[in-house]
Design a protein around this motif. Structure first.
Motif, PDB file in Angstrom:
ATOM      1  N   CYS A 106       0.694  -1.259  -0.032  1.00 22.76           N
ATOM      2  CA  CYS A 106      -0.081   0.068   0.041  1.00 22.76           C
ATOM      3  C   CYS A 106       1.002   1.257  -0.031  1.00 22.76           C
ATOM      4  O   CYS A 106       0.607   2.197  -0.573  1.00 22.76           O
ATOM      5  N   ALA A 107       1.898   1.234   0.597  1.00 20.72           N
ATOM      6  CA  ALA A 107       2.876   2.320   0.765  1.00 20.72           C
ATOM      7  C   ALA A 107       3.588   2.493  -0.673  1.00 20.72           C
ATOM      8  O   ALA A 107       3.677   3.780  -1.115  1.00 20.72           O
ATOM      9  N   ALA A 108       3.868   1.397  -1.222  1.00 13.88           N
ATOM     10  CA  ALA A 108       4.328   1.505  -2.617  1.00 13.88           C
ATOM     11  C   ALA A 108       3.373   2.069  -3.585  1.00 13.88           C
ATOM     12  O   ALA A 108       4.278   3.000  -4.417  1.00 13.88           O
ATOM     13  N   ALA A 109       2.239   1.751  -3.761  1.00 12.70           N
ATOM     14  CA  ALA A 109       1.268   2.058  -4.583  1.00 12.70           C
ATOM     15  C   ALA A 109       1.009   3.722  -4.345  1.00 12.70           C
ATOM     16  O   ALA A 109       1.001   4.433  -5.385  1.00 12.70           O
ATOM     17  N   VAL A 113       2.105   6.588  -7.179  1.00 13.45           N
ATOM     18  CA  VAL A 113       1.275   7.900  -7.381  1.00 13.45           C
ATOM     19  C   VAL A 113       2.029   9.126  -7.658  1.00 13.45           C
ATOM     20  O   VAL A 113       1.967   9.910  -8.454  1.00 13.45           O
ATOM     21  N   GLN A 114       3.216   9.404  -6.506  1.00 15.05           N
ATOM     22  CA  GLN A 114       3.959  10.586  -6.510  1.00 15.05           C
ATOM     23  C   GLN A 114       5.066  10.407  -7.298  1.00 15.05           C
ATOM     24  O   GLN A 114       5.529  11.677  -7.874  1.00 15.05           O
ATOM     25  N   ASN A 115       5.611   9.251  -7.713  1.00 19.00           N
ATOM     26  CA  ASN A 115       6.972   9.175  -8.366  1.00 19.00           C
ATOM     27  C   ASN A 115       6.845   8.522  -9.755  1.00 19.00           C
ATOM     28  O   ASN A 115       8.045   8.585 -10.519  1.00 19.00           O
ATOM     29  N   ALA A 116       5.859   7.968 -10.205  1.00 14.98           N
ATOM     30  CA  ALA A 116       5.986   7.075 -11.387  1.00 14.98           C
ATOM     31  C   ALA A 116       5.876   8.390 -12.700  1.00 14.98           C
ATOM     32  O   ALA A 116       5.461   9.459 -12.467  1.00 14.98           O
ATOM     33  N   THR A 117       6.727   7.625 -13.700  1.00 18.46           N
ATOM     34  CA  THR A 117       6.772   8.260 -14.912  1.00 18.46           C
ATOM     35  C   THR A 117       5.948   7.855 -16.030  1.00 18.46           C
ATOM     36  O   THR A 117       5.244   6.745 -15.849  1.00 18.46           O
ATOM     37  N   GLU A 118       6.088   8.529 -16.999  1.00 19.26           N
ATOM     38  CA  GLU A 118       5.144   8.039 -18.152  1.00 19.26           C
ATOM     39  C   GLU A 118       5.571   6.567 -18.411  1.00 19.26           C
ATOM     40  O   GLU A 118       4.746   5.711 -19.067  1.00 19.26           O
ATOM     41  N   ALA A 157       8.106   1.793  -9.516  1.00 19.57           N
ATOM     42  CA  ALA A 157       7.639   3.014 -10.053  1.00 19.57           C
ATOM     43  C   ALA A 157       7.652   3.873  -8.510  1.00 19.57           C
ATOM     44  O   ALA A 157       7.745   5.099  -8.638  1.00 19.57           O
ATOM     45  N   SER A 158       7.433   3.459  -7.693  1.00 19.98           N
ATOM     46  CA  SER A 158       7.623   3.897  -6.055  1.00 19.98           C
ATOM     47  C   SER A 158       8.861   4.832  -5.919  1.00 19.98           C
ATOM     48  O   SER A 158       8.912   5.726  -5.075  1.00 19.98           O
ATOM     49  N   GLY A 159       9.831   4.344  -6.696  1.00 16.79           N
ATOM     50  CA  GLY A 159      11.115   4.692  -6.132  1.00 16.79           C
ATOM     51  C   GLY A 159      11.877   4.046  -5.108  1.00 16.79           C
ATOM     52  O   GLY A 159      12.906   4.389  -4.514  1.00 16.79           O
ATOM     53  N   PHE A 160      11.090   2.985  -4.646  1.00 17.87           N
ATOM     54  CA  PHE A 160      11.815   2.192  -3.589  1.00 17.87           C
ATOM     55  C   PHE A 160      11.708   0.703  -3.919  1.00 17.87           C
ATOM     56  O   PHE A 160      10.914  -0.194  -3.096  1.00 17.87           O
ATOM     57  N   PRO A 161      12.462   0.189  -4.979  1.00 19.73           N
ATOM     58  CA  PRO A 161      12.246  -1.055  -5.436  1.00 19.73           C
ATOM     59  C   PRO A 161      12.606  -2.261  -4.756  1.00 19.73           C
ATOM     60  O   PRO A 161      12.376  -3.380  -4.744  1.00 19.73           O
ATOM     61  N   ILE A 202      -3.064   4.689 -10.244  1.00 23.82           N
ATOM     62  CA  ILE A 202      -1.527   5.347 -10.200  1.00 23.82           C
ATOM     63  C   ILE A 202      -1.581   6.084 -11.574  1.00 23.82           C
ATOM     64  O   ILE A 202      -0.929   7.197 -11.379  1.00 23.82           O
ATOM     65  N   ALA A 203      -1.992   5.550 -12.788  1.00 23.91           N
ATOM     66  CA  ALA A 203      -1.974   6.697 -13.995  1.00 23.91           C
ATOM     67  C   ALA A 203      -2.804   7.937 -13.844  1.00 23.91           C
ATOM     68  O   ALA A 203      -2.468   8.974 -14.437  1.00 23.91           O
TER      69      ALA A 203
END
Length: 260
Positions: A106-109, A113-118, A157-161, A202-203
């Motif tokens: 849930c934290a990753a999702a 949202v904040q860090n995902a790129t196209e 995508a969260s920035g924390f793989p 997320i999109a």
């Protein structure tokens, strides 16, 4: 390279690509781990070093090393001078894994949202197209692989793989239940819908919706747990009467009785 049995063997084996860069014991471990998780090796099955040595075409040393790693994950139990047996699924471990996974994913999702790129959005959309095709074709094995890829990609995508690396180590018993739960086209269609809700949120960069959709998805397996126990009772470890669901310490267990 380790020999992998084909679908015609009696071991429930399958043709898969094995990582040539991995050690022999790691290859054996990953193959057996997968066979236990997907139910090809059922609870109570005795794993013979000699038989496995012949199956994989390796000496007994990497087999023993793989067995020890499986024991560390709770997938087998080793009885000295008796044998090594596939464990039953402990619901206390499933609940614990669910709690950990929900907190992490849930934290990753939300972070996605904040860090995902196209590019991340495109990767997730492509995975969903593959899962939809797998659901239409009833391809459970590939569907599961892309289920894992989806959650790993959300963590990336969260920035924390590394969140996914931690989740992988904790969710092995939960994965055994997930496999039992993927047994019909309707089940795959429901999973596709749940995944699509997460990817759409997320999109749209909707943090609350992404977290809520992830939580609903991860908790869904417990809605069918009673049915799974009724249908696959031999897979589950019987809980003490009046159990509250808390993990408990148990005494020494006897080797499981072999079927037949």
């Amino acid at each position: 390279m380790v020999k992998e049995p084909t679908a015609s063997t009696s071991n429930g084996g399958r043709e898969v690509m094995i990582n040539r860069g991995a050690t022999v014991s790691a290859q054996v471990f990953l193959s057996l781990r997968h066979d236990i998780i997907n139910g090809a090796l059922q609870p109570g099955t005795q794993l013979s070093e000699q038989s496995l040595s012949q199956r994989f075409g390796v000496s007994r040393t990497p087999i023993r090393e793989a067995m020890l790693r499986l024991a560390e994950e709770g997938l087998v139990i080793i009885y000295p001078q008796v044998g090594t047996f596939v464990t039953k699924i402990a619901l206390s471990k499933v609940r614990e894994a669910q709690f950990i996974r929900e907190a992490l994913e849930c934290a990753a999702a939300g972070a996605a949202v904040q860090n995902a790129t196209e590019e991340d959005d495109a990767i997730l959309a492509d995975i969903m197209r593959t899962q939809l095709r797998c659901a239409d074709e009833g391809d459970y094995e590939t569907f599961y692989l892309f289920d894992e890829k989806l959650h790993a990609s959300i963590a990336a995508a969260s920035g924390f793989p590394r969140l996914w690396t931690i989740a992988l180590a904790e969710k092995v018993q939960l994965d055994r239940v997930r496999y039992l739960n993927m047994n019909s086209a309707a089940d795959l269609d429901a999973l596709v819908a749940q995944h699509q809700a997460i990817v759409d949120a997320i999109a749209k960069r909707d943090k609350r919706a992404a977290e809520a959709a992830t939580r609903r998805h991860l908790r869904d397996v417990f809605h069918s747990i009673e049915g799974l126990i009724a249908a696959h009772g031999s897979f589950f470890e019987q809980e003490p009467s009046g159990s509250t669901g808390k993990a408990t310490q148990t005494g020494r267990r006897r080797p499981p009785r072999m079927p037949g």
